[in-house]
Write a protein that holds these residues in place. Structure first.
Motif, PDB file in Angstrom:
ATOM      1  N   LYS A  51      55.902  36.898  34.014  1.00  0.00           N
ATOM      2  CA  LYS A  51      55.694  36.221  32.629  1.00  0.00           C
ATOM      3  C   LYS A  51      54.789  35.089  32.785  1.00  0.00           C
ATOM      4  N   PHE A  52      54.778  34.221  33.679  1.00  0.00           N
ATOM      5  CA  PHE A  52      53.893  32.910  33.871  1.00  0.00           C
ATOM      6  C   PHE A  52      52.604  33.606  34.227  1.00  0.00           C
ATOM      7  N   GLY A  53      52.323  34.391  34.916  1.00  0.00           N
ATOM      8  CA  GLY A  53      50.977  35.032  35.500  1.00  0.00           C
ATOM      9  C   GLY A  53      50.514  35.485  34.364  1.00  0.00           C
ATOM     10  N   ARG A  54      50.915  36.097  33.625  1.00  0.00           N
ATOM     11  CA  ARG A  54      50.564  36.973  32.421  1.00  0.00           C
ATOM     12  C   ARG A  54      49.978  35.972  31.437  1.00  0.00           C
ATOM     13  N   LEU A  55      50.857  34.999  31.069  1.00  0.00           N
ATOM     14  CA  LEU A  55      50.380  34.166  29.997  1.00  0.00           C
ATOM     15  C   LEU A  55      49.115  33.248  30.238  1.00  0.00           C
ATOM     16  N   MET A  56      49.124  33.137  31.681  1.00  0.00           N
ATOM     17  CA  MET A  56      47.698  32.473  32.085  1.00  0.00           C
ATOM     18  C   MET A  56      46.333  33.356  31.768  1.00  0.00           C
ATOM     19  N   THR A  57      46.720  34.540  31.727  1.00  0.00           N
ATOM     20  CA  THR A  57      45.276  35.289  31.253  1.00  0.00           C
ATOM     21  C   THR A  57      45.225  35.303  29.659  1.00  0.00           C
ATOM     22  N   LEU A  58      45.944  34.532  28.806  1.00  0.00           N
ATOM     23  CA  LEU A  58      45.691  34.523  27.403  1.00  0.00           C
ATOM     24  C   LEU A  58      44.355  33.915  26.939  1.00  0.00           C
ATOM     25  N   GLN A  59      43.729  34.532  26.117  1.00  0.00           N
ATOM     26  CA  GLN A  59      42.564  33.901  25.447  1.00  0.00           C
ATOM     27  C   GLN A  59      42.875  32.459  25.041  1.00  0.00           C
ATOM     28  N   ASP A  60      41.997  31.640  25.446  1.00  0.00           N
ATOM     29  CA  ASP A  60      41.921  30.299  24.913  1.00  0.00           C
ATOM     30  C   ASP A  60      42.193  30.009  23.704  1.00  0.00           C
ATOM     31  N   GLU A  61      41.639  30.701  22.709  1.00  0.00           N
ATOM     32  CA  GLU A  61      41.686  30.659  20.958  1.00  0.00           C
ATOM     33  C   GLU A  61      43.098  31.096  20.685  1.00  0.00           C
ATOM     34  N   LEU A  62      43.905  31.799  21.420  1.00  0.00           N
ATOM     35  CA  LEU A  62      45.106  32.138  21.021  1.00  0.00           C
ATOM     36  C   LEU A  62      46.274  31.238  21.542  1.00  0.00           C
ATOM     37  N   VAL A  63      45.930  30.358  22.402  1.00  0.00           N
ATOM     38  CA  VAL A  63      47.097  29.391  22.694  1.00  0.00           C
ATOM     39  C   VAL A  63      47.999  28.652  21.847  1.00  0.00           C
ATOM     40  N   GLY A  64      47.281  28.257  20.799  1.00  0.00           N
ATOM     41  CA  GLY A  64      47.971  27.498  19.684  1.00  0.00           C
ATOM     42  C   GLY A  64      49.015  28.505  18.950  1.00  0.00           C
ATOM     43  N   LEU A  65      48.341  29.679  18.614  1.00  0.00           N
ATOM     44  CA  LEU A  65      49.255  30.628  17.776  1.00  0.00           C
ATOM     45  C   LEU A  65      50.484  30.877  18.767  1.00  0.00           C
ATOM     46  N   TRP A  66      50.046  31.400  19.939  1.00  0.00           N
ATOM     47  CA  TRP A  66      51.151  31.710  20.815  1.00  0.00           C
ATOM     48  C   TRP A  66      52.182  30.537  21.221  1.00  0.00           C
ATOM     49  N   ALA A  67      51.690  29.190  21.179  1.00  0.00           N
ATOM     50  CA  ALA A  67      52.825  28.322  21.292  1.00  0.00           C
ATOM     51  C   ALA A  67      53.519  27.966  20.060  1.00  0.00           C
ATOM     52  N   ARG A  68      53.074  28.416  18.884  1.00  0.00           N
ATOM     53  CA  ARG A  68      53.905  28.261  17.486  1.00  0.00           C
ATOM     54  C   ARG A  68      54.787  29.350  17.687  1.00  0.00           C
ATOM     55  N   VAL A  69      54.596  30.551  17.887  1.00  0.00           N
ATOM     56  CA  VAL A  69      55.151  31.766  17.849  1.00  0.00           C
ATOM     57  C   VAL A  69      56.339  31.754  18.689  1.00  0.00           C
ATOM     58  N   TYR A  70      56.036  31.764  20.092  1.00  0.00           N
ATOM     59  CA  TYR A  70      56.871  31.821  21.217  1.00  0.00           C
ATOM     60  C   TYR A  70      57.504  30.819  21.819  1.00  0.00           C
ATOM     61  N   SER A  71      57.064  29.638  21.623  1.00  0.00           N
ATOM     62  CA  SER A  71      57.730  28.520  22.354  1.00  0.00           C
ATOM     63  C   SER A  71      58.724  27.976  21.341  1.00  0.00           C
ATOM     64  N   ASP A  72      59.545  26.907  21.758  1.00  0.00           N
ATOM     65  CA  ASP A  72      60.390  26.237  20.918  1.00  0.00           C
ATOM     66  C   ASP A  72      59.650  24.675  21.082  1.00  0.00           C
ATOM     67  N   LEU A  73      58.559  24.444  21.280  1.00  0.00           N
ATOM     68  CA  LEU A  73      57.832  23.042  21.344  1.00  0.00           C
ATOM     69  C   LEU A  73      57.818  22.701  19.779  1.00  0.00           C
ATOM     70  N   PRO A  74      57.727  21.435  19.436  1.00  0.00           N
ATOM     71  CA  PRO A  74      57.237  20.908  18.168  1.00  0.00           C
ATOM     72  C   PRO A  74      55.993  21.526  17.678  1.00  0.00           C
ATOM     73  N   LEU A  75      55.858  21.562  16.342  1.00  0.00           N
ATOM     74  CA  LEU A  75      54.564  22.183  15.983  1.00  0.00           C
ATOM     75  C   LEU A  75      53.436  21.038  16.242  1.00  0.00           C
ATOM     76  N   ALA A  76      53.775  19.959  16.250  1.00  0.00           N
ATOM     77  CA  ALA A  76      52.569  18.888  16.647  1.00  0.00           C
ATOM     78  C   ALA A  76      51.928  19.126  18.074  1.00  0.00           C
ATOM     79  N   VAL A  77      52.988  19.525  18.903  1.00  0.00           N
ATOM     80  CA  VAL A  77      52.691  19.888  20.368  1.00  0.00           C
ATOM     81  C   VAL A  77      51.839  21.163  20.416  1.00  0.00           C
ATOM     82  N   THR A  78      52.568  22.098  19.685  1.00  0.00           N
ATOM     83  CA  THR A  78      51.719  23.343  19.600  1.00  0.00           C
ATOM     84  C   THR A  78      50.224  23.224  19.131  1.00  0.00           C
ATOM     85  N   GLU A  79      49.918  22.280  18.250  1.00  0.00           N
ATOM     86  CA  GLU A  79      48.482  22.361  17.612  1.00  0.00           C
ATOM     87  C   GLU A  79      47.716  21.337  18.811  1.00  0.00           C
ATOM     88  N   GLU A  80      48.520  20.498  19.460  1.00  0.00           N
ATOM     89  CA  GLU A  80      47.634  19.698  20.575  1.00  0.00           C
ATOM     90  C   GLU A  80      47.453  20.654  21.711  1.00  0.00           C
TER      91      GLU A  80
END
Length: 344
Positions: free
Chosen positions: A184-213
């Motif tokens: 999982k970790f290795g695949r996530l590291m191949t994610l396109q830079d511009e998708l990091v915020g979106l994936w963080a919002r959808v797939y993590s349980d991080l606060p929204l402010a952190v996903t935006e950051e």
């Protein structure tokens, strides 16, 4: 309640040959065994995120009602829907505009999926946003059957790791929910830079402010983007596999890819010590690859044996026990089965 298709049910037939979920090309034909395996895999994934106690989770198969209603029941159901309504779906409009044919089983699929909600007397359904048309059809059918229409909750369908329209196993641009933490970790590291915020919002349980950051750091590029993806990967792995596994995966990734070291744990690969070509070694280690894919992996510099890059498919090699084979960015193997003479 969970619903899975049965190998001989309408969902299975659609899965074998049709476009019903926003696809513009036909799906590969699947065997009955593959369909059963897919259903079992789906249930395994579902129970990673849902409580599975029998009093809370019930699994139903749509053959229960489709076998019962027969042709007469199907025709009766189709009479409740017009052709104009079905072809109003954006996917169908696009195909009509492009002059692409729409098969009848594709056209009526929203009715079949909609009838699932009628049979279950569903009051709530949670689906990807690409299924909204089908579930809205279900609401209309429920009303015509005298039922209260279900509430629909849609989840975001994210682009794949490579920025493709969606995650797809056939495109190898996905992260498997049941994959090992390091994978999982290795695949996530191949994610396109511009998708990091979106994936963080959808797939993590991080606060929204952190996903935006995280998204902002990723867009900055360079080391900031790498560190943002490290934080995202750790957050997602932590959510599904625990904090300890997440920390270990991060450390392992940095050790292998930043410090250029080998992983501490590798899959054993028994080759018997017999001479074989580089191509044979790769296809033995990675049986899911076709010979053409294995050749491309070799040609692209993705294969190493004890640190020596292998590029020629027909190079003859004699495996030696404890040698390390890397066949792909994150696939490491430790060779086993050499004869005693070969160890010295």
């Amino acid at each position: 309640m969970g619903l899975t298709p049965t190998p001989d049910g309408p969902d299975a037939r659609e899965q074998q040959s049709a476009v019903s979920t926003g696809r513009s090309v036909a799906r590969p034909v699947l065997t009955e065994q593959q369909l059963r395996e897919n259903a079992d895999s789906f249930l395994t994934q579902v129970t990673r995120v849902l409580r599975s106690e029998p009093e809370l989770l019930e699994i139903r198969r749509n053959s229960e009602w489709f076998d019962e209603i027969g042709v007469a029941g199907l025709l009766s159901e189709l009479s409740l829907v017009t052709h104009a309504h079905l072809v109003s779906r954006d996917m169908f409009r696009a195909r009509i505009s492009d002059g692409t044919e729409i098969a009848m089983h594709e056209l009526i699929y929203p009715v079949l999926q909609g009838f699932d909600s009628v049979a279950l007397e569903s009051d709530l359904t949670i689906v990807g946003s690409d299924q909204l048309f089908n579930e809205a059809m279900a609401r209309e059918l429920q009303v015509k059957h005298g039922q209260a229409p279900q509430t629909i909750i849609t989840s975001t369908v994210t682009p794949g790791l490579d920025g493709g329209p969606k995650q797809s196993k056939s495109m190898n641009n996905y992260v498997g929910l049941c994959a090992a933490p390091d994978e999982k970790f290795g695949r996530l590291m191949t994610l396109q830079d511009e998708l990091v915020g979106l994936w963080a919002r959808v797939y993590s349980d991080l606060p929204l402010a952190v996903t935006e950051e995280l998204g902002g750091r990723a867009l900055a590029g360079g080391i900031a983007a790498r560190d943002a993806k490290l934080d995202l990967a750790e957050a997602i792995v932590r959510r599904h596999d625990g904090a300890s596994a997440a920390r270990r995966s991060r450390e392992e990734f940095l050790r292998i890819f930043s410090l250029k070291e080998q992983p501490q744990e590798m899959a054993p690969l028994a080759l018997g010590g017999k001479a074989m070509t580089a191509l044979e070694m790769v296809t033995t280690a990675r049986p899911e690859l076709s010979r053409s894919q294995a050749r491309r992996l070799l040609a692209g510099g993705g294969v190493e044996l004890d640190g020596r890059r292998l590029t020629h498919p027909e190079e003859v090699l004699t495996p030696v026990e404890t040698q390390v084979l890397r066949a792909g960015r994150r696939r490491w193997f430790r060779l086993e089965g050499a004869t005693p003479e070969e160890r010295f």
